[in-house]
Design an enzyme around this catalytic site. Structure first.
Site, PDB file in Angstrom:
ATOM      1  N   SER A  66       0.794  -1.238   0.000  1.00  0.00           N
ATOM      2  CA  SER A  66       0.000   0.000   0.000  1.00  0.00           C
ATOM      3  C   SER A  66       0.823   1.283   0.000  1.00  0.00           C
ATOM      4  O   SER A  66       0.256   2.365  -0.150  1.00  0.00           O
ATOM      5  CB  SER A  66      -0.937   0.008   1.197  1.00  0.00           C
ATOM      6  OG  SER A  66      -2.001  -0.865   0.963  1.00  0.00           O
ATOM      7  N   TYR A 190      -3.152  -2.300 -10.513  1.00  0.00           N
ATOM      8  CA  TYR A 190      -3.136  -2.191  -9.047  1.00  0.00           C
ATOM      9  C   TYR A 190      -2.258  -3.277  -8.407  1.00  0.00           C
ATOM     10  O   TYR A 190      -1.389  -2.983  -7.573  1.00  0.00           O
ATOM     11  CB  TYR A 190      -4.566  -2.260  -8.495  1.00  0.00           C
ATOM     12  CG  TYR A 190      -4.609  -2.326  -6.993  1.00  0.00           C
ATOM     13  CD1 TYR A 190      -4.196  -1.242  -6.215  1.00  0.00           C
ATOM     14  CD2 TYR A 190      -5.014  -3.490  -6.328  1.00  0.00           C
ATOM     15  CE1 TYR A 190      -4.200  -1.313  -4.824  1.00  0.00           C
ATOM     16  CE2 TYR A 190      -5.020  -3.561  -4.939  1.00  0.00           C
ATOM     17  CZ  TYR A 190      -4.610  -2.473  -4.196  1.00  0.00           C
ATOM     18  OH  TYR A 190      -4.592  -2.541  -2.818  1.00  0.00           O
ATOM     19  N   VAL A 260       1.122  -3.938   3.789  1.00  0.00           N
ATOM     20  CA  VAL A 260       0.969  -5.225   4.489  1.00  0.00           C
ATOM     21  C   VAL A 260       2.188  -6.143   4.412  1.00  0.00           C
ATOM     22  O   VAL A 260       2.230  -7.145   5.110  1.00  0.00           O
ATOM     23  CB  VAL A 260      -0.259  -6.056   4.026  1.00  0.00           C
ATOM     24  CG1 VAL A 260      -1.534  -5.525   4.606  1.00  0.00           C
ATOM     25  CG2 VAL A 260      -0.315  -6.207   2.543  1.00  0.00           C
TER      26      VAL A 260
HETATM   27  N1  GLN Z   1      -2.075  -5.372  -2.180  1.00  0.00           N
HETATM   28  C1  GLN Z   1      -2.692  -5.279  -0.894  1.00  0.00           C
HETATM   29  C2  GLN Z   1      -4.189  -5.480  -0.985  1.00  0.00           C
HETATM   30  O1  GLN Z   1      -4.789  -4.971  -1.870  1.00  0.00           O
HETATM   31  C3  GLN Z   1      -2.341  -3.945  -0.305  1.00  0.00           C
HETATM   32  C4  GLN Z   1      -2.930  -3.764   1.082  1.00  0.00           C
HETATM   33  C5  GLN Z   1      -2.024  -3.090   2.055  1.00  0.00           C
HETATM   34  O2  GLN Z   1      -0.813  -3.000   1.918  1.00  0.00           O
HETATM   35  N2  GLN Z   1      -2.608  -2.663   3.138  1.00  0.00           N
HETATM   36  O3  GLN Z   1      -4.789  -6.118  -0.178  1.00  0.00           O
END
Ligand code: GLN
Length: 319
Positions: A66, A190, A260
């Site tokens: 993210s 994304y 994450v």
């Molecule tokens: N790629 C992750 C998702 O879409 C990103 C989420 C995150 O880093 N909080 O769930």
């Protein structure tokens, strides 16, 4: 006035202080992320004048996740301007988890830092072909990091295969005409953005580029349009840590973004950036040791934007 060498030795102290903290768990909802070594811990600092300092596993690569979101938002603003971009995503903290499926009264995602908002933003910068959009994104991040970055295809495929919730969000946005074209093209953009491999030093360099109003502090290349850097930093301050954002703004007071995979990038405007990598996460999906490191540094050095000890450009003047 506190100087940079003091800050460096304090970072080394903070590293030792939190090293043995094993709280939190590595994210496994993207199966490939579960392979991370939970003990990895790295802290990096880069100043707006290009000074670097790192401790621990600062060379260890992990996916940006993210933390790509404010950078993608910046690119959307550059390409489409404020008015058009904000027709596709709001700037209001949601108080919800990062994967919340809620939209605002205009059927827009609440902000660019939650998945729904980032998917909407990915749609704005996806480019004419899936390859071109991703290549453009990776190129810009590489310029900011001052290192050739790349996508971790294994993580990207892992998320693409299991990302049903993000797929549902994308279809909901398509239903409301917030995103256009093929949903798969937007999701490819994304998932690929989230899968760019960085280390803590790269993140601190990208953060220092933001602190330096869009210009990389080493190359002096104007990587991001200075007119929109404040847009990215302000949503980082209000929404960057998801449903911990209010607490974070109050206690740490720095624009920051977590991911994450365990990264956190915090920016001290006009001065420096601190990045932490530690993959054990709390229940909100923020790095446990990352939060502690930032809290300690902000407190000790008065880095909070509104701290009486924050006199502006202390570190820059000290060099
Ligand atoms: N790629 C992750 C998702 O879409 C990103 C989420 C995150 O880093 N909080 O769930």
């Amino acid at each position: 006035m506190k100087d940079l060498s003091q800050l460096k030795s304090y970072i080394a102290q903070v590293y030792e202080r939190h090293r043995s903290n094993n709280d939190g768990v590595v994210a496994t909802y993207i199966p490939e992320l579960g392979k991370a070594n939970p003990n990895h811990f790295g802290i990096s600092l880069v100043t707006a004048t290009g000074e670097e300092f790192s401790v621990g596993d600062s060379q260890q690569e992990f996916t940006i996740q993210s933390i790509c979101k404010p950078l993608a938002f910046l690119m959307a603003l550059e390409q489409h301007g404020r008015e058009e971009t904000l027709r596709h995503v709001g700037i209001e903290p949601s108080g919800e988890a990062f994967n919340s499926i809620q939209l605002d009264a205009l059927n827009r995602p609440f902000n660019p830092m939650v998945n729904a908002g980032a998917i909407s933003v990915a749609n704005l910068i996806k480019g004419s072909s899936p390859e071109a959009g991703v290549a453009n994104f990776v190129k810009r991040l590489s310029q900011a990091a001052h290192r050739e970055l790349r996508v971790d295809q294994a993580v990207c495929n892992s998320e693409s295969e299991t990302g049903h919730r993000n797929r549902a969000i994308a279809h909901l946005l398509r239903n409301f005409d917030i995103i256009d074209g093929a949903v798969d093209h937007t999701l490819h953009q994304y998932f690929s953005q989230c899968s760019v491999l960085v280390n803590s030093r790269d993140l601190a360099m990208i953060g220092a580029t933001l602190a330096n109003i869009g210009a990389n502090p080493v190359t002096h290349d104007e990587v991001f349009d200075m007119h929109f850097v404040k847009d990215a930093l302000s949503v980082m301050l209000t929404c960057g840590m998801y449903d911990f954002a209010g607490e974070w703004a109050y206690r740490v007071g720095l624009p920051a973004k977590s991911g994450v995979a365990g990264g956190i990038m915090a920016v001290v405007n006009r001065q420096l950036s601190i990045a932490v990598y530690s993959p054990r996460l709390d229940a909100r999906g923020n790095s446990v040791r990352g939060i502690q490191v930032c809290k300690d540094l902000a407190e000790e050095y008065g880095l909070h934007a509104f701290d009486f000890m924050n006199f502006g450009s202390n570190f820059i003047r000290a060099l």
